[in-house]
Design a protein around this motif. Structure first.
Motif, mmCIF file in Angstrom:
data_model
loop_
_atom_site.group_PDB
_atom_site.id
_atom_site.type_symbol
_atom_site.label_atom_id
_atom_site.label_comp_id
_atom_site.label_asym_id
_atom_site.label_seq_id
_atom_site.Cartn_x
_atom_site.Cartn_y
_atom_site.Cartn_z
ATOM 1 N N THR A 21 0.843 -1.188 0.000
ATOM 2 C CA THR A 21 0.000 0.000 0.000
ATOM 3 C C THR A 21 0.884 1.246 0.000
ATOM 4 O OG1 THR A 21 -0.088 0.024 2.421
ATOM 5 C CG2 THR A 21 -1.800 -1.225 1.262
ATOM 6 N N PRO A 22 0.309 2.424 -0.333
ATOM 7 C CA PRO A 22 1.117 3.651 -0.334
ATOM 8 C C PRO A 22 1.756 3.967 1.017
ATOM 9 C CG PRO A 22 -0.888 3.994 -1.586
ATOM 10 C CD PRO A 22 -1.027 2.649 -0.922
ATOM 11 N N ASP A 23 1.187 3.429 2.123
ATOM 12 C CA ASP A 23 1.802 3.665 3.430
ATOM 13 C C ASP A 23 2.793 2.565 3.807
ATOM 14 O OD1 ASP A 23 -0.042 1.669 3.841
ATOM 15 O OD2 ASP A 23 -0.912 2.536 5.648
ATOM 16 N N GLU A 24 3.244 1.810 2.791
ATOM 17 C CA GLU A 24 4.348 0.848 2.922
ATOM 18 C C GLU A 24 4.012 -0.330 3.833
ATOM 19 O OE1 GLU A 24 7.684 3.319 4.010
ATOM 20 O OE2 GLU A 24 8.102 3.797 1.922
ATOM 21 N N GLU A 130 0.556 8.837 -7.515
ATOM 22 C CA GLU A 130 -0.320 8.610 -6.360
ATOM 23 C C GLU A 130 -0.024 7.297 -5.646
ATOM 24 O OE1 GLU A 130 -4.217 6.651 -8.546
ATOM 25 O OE2 GLU A 130 -3.844 8.787 -8.788
ATOM 26 N N ARG A 131 0.692 6.394 -6.307
ATOM 27 C CA ARG A 131 0.988 5.105 -5.690
ATOM 28 C C ARG A 131 2.168 5.182 -4.726
ATOM 29 N NH1 ARG A 131 1.490 -0.190 -8.424
ATOM 30 N NH2 ARG A 131 0.628 -0.778 -6.407
ATOM 31 N N GLY A 132 2.854 6.315 -4.688
ATOM 32 C CA GLY A 132 3.986 6.448 -3.783
ATOM 33 C C GLY A 132 5.053 5.408 -4.079
ATOM 34 N N ALA A 134 4.742 2.179 -3.547
ATOM 35 C CA ALA A 134 4.167 0.834 -3.650
ATOM 36 C C ALA A 134 4.711 0.064 -4.850
ATOM 37 C CB ALA A 134 2.643 0.926 -3.714
#
Length: 305
Positions: A21-24, A130-132, A134
């Motif tokens: 996820t984008p928050d790793e 937007e996926r950072g 990920a």
């Protein structure tokens, strides 16, 4: 882990693969039976994996426009397949993939061009901003940097420029990635290698439509986690069959792979071989009965993959 149906019954929960996820955070993504909400099962390092392989393995469909479309044929898959999609669903997925030239070029979202460190190779790639991180974590990059952001067509031009001018590949094989994990080096060493590649890019004429960014090199090894002395599994899981059990303690989650501590030693599980199978819970202390292939010396491992 998920799965409450008995072998041979329906509906069934089927894993799709590892998802960052984008928050790793990383989890095993599941193809939900009809009428049920999708689910993610966290896979913390030090956690326990204990699953029973169910009755069959079937296509998990395709993700499109942020949602998953079921395979209309629920097509069966061969145990050795490393893609949990039938031919038709695989072709549909390819038409919507950023990694292929068949992607729609009128996409208005912002895309980043990045460099990813994979040991002896540094590759260039494209990902939605937007996926950072990920996308980098899903491919198992050891370190990375964003070079520029902007439109998708311009991102493709930058990717081709770096490939032609600097010889940077846009793909790295699983065998090379696994070899890099055996001797990953230090964060400082990876940073130096990425910095050198950034320097090579400085003198190039950047295509319009992608704005250069101040390079910030990020190391990812601690998230998997990947120890500095590396991962050297003694065996790899072979294609599965109904009734077999996979049980072990999660050592690392990286790319499409899980590394499990078992009574036999550290075992490599390519989650692509797990995807599409009906899976059920089994006891945490269940015996590991899945078939294994012993791995030879590091220098020969790439012959297996």
């Amino acid at each position: 882990m998920n799965g409450s149906e008995r072998p041979g019954s329906a509906p069934a929960w089927r894993p799709i693969g590892l998802r960052w996820t984008p928050d790793e955070q990383v989890a095993l993504e599941w193809d939900a039976p009809a009428g049920r909400a999708p689910r993610l099962s966290p896979l913390p390092a030090g956690g326990r994996l204990a699953v029973l392989v169910g009755a069959d393995r079937r296509c998990v469909g395709v993700r499109h426009a942020g949602r998953r479309i079921e395979c209309p044929l629920t097509a069966p898959l061969a145990p050795a397949a490393r893609r949990a999609q039938c031919e038709a669903c695989g072709a549909l997925a390819a038409t919507n993939s950023v990694a292929t030239d068949t992607s729609l070029l009128d996409d208005k979202r912002e895309y980043a061009v990045y460099l990813a460190h994979h040991g002896e190779l540094i590759k260039v790639g494209i990902s939605r901003t937007e996926r950072g991180s990920a996308r980098l974590l899903e491919q198992g990059a050891l370190a990375s940097v964003v070079l520029s952001t902007g439109s998708l067509p311009a991102a493709r031009r930058v990717e081709r420029l770096l490939g032609a001018a600097l010889g940077l590949p846009d793909r790295v094989s699983s065998s090379r990635k696994r070899r890099a994990r055996a001797r990953p080096g230090t964060p400082a060493g990876r940073e130096a290698a990425v910095a050198a590649a950034i320097g090579d890019c400085q003198g190039l004429n950047w295509p319009p439509g992608q704005a250069r960014r101040t390079p910030v090199i990020t190391d990812h090894a601690h998230l998997y986690p990947l120890p500095e002395d590396g991962l050297r599994p003694v065996a790899a899981v072979r294609p599965l069959a109904p009734g077999q059990q996979l049980a072990g303690t999660i050592v690392s989650r990286i790319g499409s792979d899980l590394y499990l501590a078992t009574d036999a030693g550290t075992v490599l599980l390519d989650v692509r071989l797990l995807a599409g199978w009906q899976l059920l819970r089994c006891a945490p202390d269940a015996e590991f009965t899945a078939p294994l292939q012993l791995l030879p010396a590091e220098s020969q491992q790439d012959q297996l993959f």
